[in-house]
Design an enzyme around this catalytic site. Structure first.
Site, PDB file in Angstrom:
ATOM      1  CG  HIS A  97      45.701  43.041  35.505  1.00 55.11           C
ATOM      2  ND1 HIS A  97      45.552  41.759  35.193  1.00 55.11           N
ATOM      3  CD2 HIS A  97      44.654  43.162  36.233  1.00 55.11           C
ATOM      4  CE1 HIS A  97      44.658  41.210  35.874  1.00 55.11           C
ATOM      5  NE2 HIS A  97      43.808  42.054  36.352  1.00 55.11           N
ATOM      6  CB  CYS A 128      54.674  58.963  43.170  1.00 61.15           C
ATOM      7  SG  CYS A 128      54.756  59.111  45.048  1.00 61.15           S
ATOM      8  CB  CYS A 146      56.022  63.368  47.513  1.00 66.31           C
ATOM      9  SG  CYS A 146      55.785  61.780  47.228  1.00 66.31           S
ATOM     10  N   GLY A 183      43.107  33.202  25.197  1.00 74.37           N
ATOM     11  CA  GLY A 183      44.337  32.939  26.063  1.00 74.37           C
ATOM     12  C   GLY A 183      44.280  33.183  27.492  1.00 74.37           C
TER      13      GLY A 183
END
Length: 292
Positions: A135, A143, A200, A237
Site C-alpha cells: 500500500h 502528484c 503542473c 498481524g
C-alpha cells in the site's frame, strides 16, 4: 499435494503459556525446511506505538477514501492538517521484536521476503531488505497528474512554512490520537494551507494506496511472484479483511502451499489456513524463533 489443516484447539483447557508454546512449536515445525514469504498487517506495529484499525481493542476509525481526497479541497485540507501532526509520530516509531525477528529470518534464509500492508517503513528500519510495500509508504508525496515527487521530509518543511507553529498549537491541547495511516485527531483544521504540484498545479497526495484506490499492477505482480517462489505463506498481524492482501492467501492455497496465521482474533484466512495462532505477534514469533 495440499497440506491438511491442523486443528490446534485442545480437548481440555491448558495453561495459556503452555498452549501458546505448543502452537509456536507447531509453526516452527511447519517452517522448518521451507522458505516463507511473510504477509504483515497493522498488528505487527502496535508494539511500536502505531495503532491498528481492526484489532480487538482498536478505536473505530474511518480512513479517508481516494474519492474524498481527490474530489474536495476541504477533505485535502483536513487530511494534510492531521497528517502534518501524525506522520511525525510514525517517523519516530522504532521497530519492535516482530520486525527484528523477520529481518533475522530473512538473513538466515528462512524468509524470502515480506509483503506488508503497512505504510510505516518499520520493516526497512529493522533491516529487512526484500520488502514490498503493498500500500505504499509515508516516505514520499507525489502528484496524481504528472511525475513530480517530493520526499515527505521536504514536503513537511513546506507545510511548516505555510502553517507556522501549527503543531505546537495542537500539542498544547493535550494528548494526540493517531492512526496507522499517519492520520491524527487535531481538532479544528480551518485555515490550514497546503501546496499544489509546483510542476503542473495538480493534486499532491502521499504515495500511499487509499481505500477505493487500486494497488499498482507492477507491485501486485512482484508480490505474486514472491509468493510463487516461496514454500509457505505466513500471515502476521493482519485480519486479511482487505482483498489486496487476502488474494495472496488464495494464491497460496490454490497452488497447494501451506498457510500459517499469527494474529489476535479471527482472520479471513482461518478457514483456509493450515495452522492458526491467536496471540501477540512478538510473543509468538519469539517462541517460534526459540523453537527453530
Amino acid at each position: 499435494m495440499r497440506t491438511r489443516p491442523v486443528a490446534w484447539a485442545p480437548a481440555e483447557p491448558t495453561e495459556p503459556d503452555a498452549d501458546l508454546a505448543e502452537r509456536a512449536a507447531g509453526l516452527a515445525d511447519l517452517m522448518r525446511g521451507r522458505r516463507a514469504v511473510v504477509l504483515t498487517g497493522a498488528g505487527v506495529s502496535t508494539g511500536s506505538g502505531i495503532p491498528d484499525y481492526r484489532g480487538p481493542q482498536s478505536p473505530q476509525r474511518t480512513p479517508m477514501t481516494y474519492g474524498q481526497f481527490v474530489s474536495d479541497p476541504e477533505f485535502r485540507q483536513r487530511y494534510w492538517a492531521r497528517n502534518h501532526v501524525g506522520w511525525r509520530h510514525m517517523e519516530r516509531a522504532e521497530p519492535n521484536r516482530t520486525h527484528e525477528i523477520l529481518a533475522e529470518w530473512e538473513r538466515a534464509g528462512r524468509v524470502v521476503g515480506v509483503i506488508t500492508q503497512n505504510v510505516d517503513m518499520l520493516h526497512l528500519k529493522a533491516g529487512s531488505r526484500n520488502v514490498i510495500d503493498l500500500h505504499g509508504n509515508y516516505g514520499s508525496v507525489a502528484c496524481i497528474s504528472c511525475t513530480y515527487t517530493i520526499n515527505r521530509w521536504a514536503f513537511d518543511d513546506r507545510l511548516s512554512a505555510l502553517n507556522p507553529r501549527f503543531r505546537e498549537r495542537v500539542a498544547s491541547r493535550g494528548a494526540i490520537e493517531v492512526a496507522p495511516d499517519a492520520d491524527a485527531l487535531v481538532g479544528d483544521t480551518a485555515g490550514f494551507a497546503f501546496p499544489d504540484c509546483p510542476a503542473c498545479g495538480g493534486i499532491l497526495k502521499p504515495a500511499i494506496v487509499y481505500f477505493g484506490e487500486n494497488v499498482p499492477r507492477p507491485r501486485v505482480a512482484a508480490a505474486r511472484a514472491l509468493v510463487d517462489g516461496a514454500d509457505l505463506v505466513l500471515a502476521v498481524g493482519t485480519s486479511l479483511t482487505v482483498q489486496s492482501g487476502y488474494q495472496f492467501i488464495r494464491q497460496a492455497t490454490g497452488s497447494g502451499r501451506p498457510v500459517a496465521v499469527v494474529n489476535r482474533g479471527t482472520t479471513r484466512a482461518h478457514g483456509l489456513a493450515t495452522l492458526t495462532i491467536d496471540g501477540d505477534c512478538s510473543e509468538v514469533l519469539a517462541l517460534v524463533d526459540t523453537a527453530l
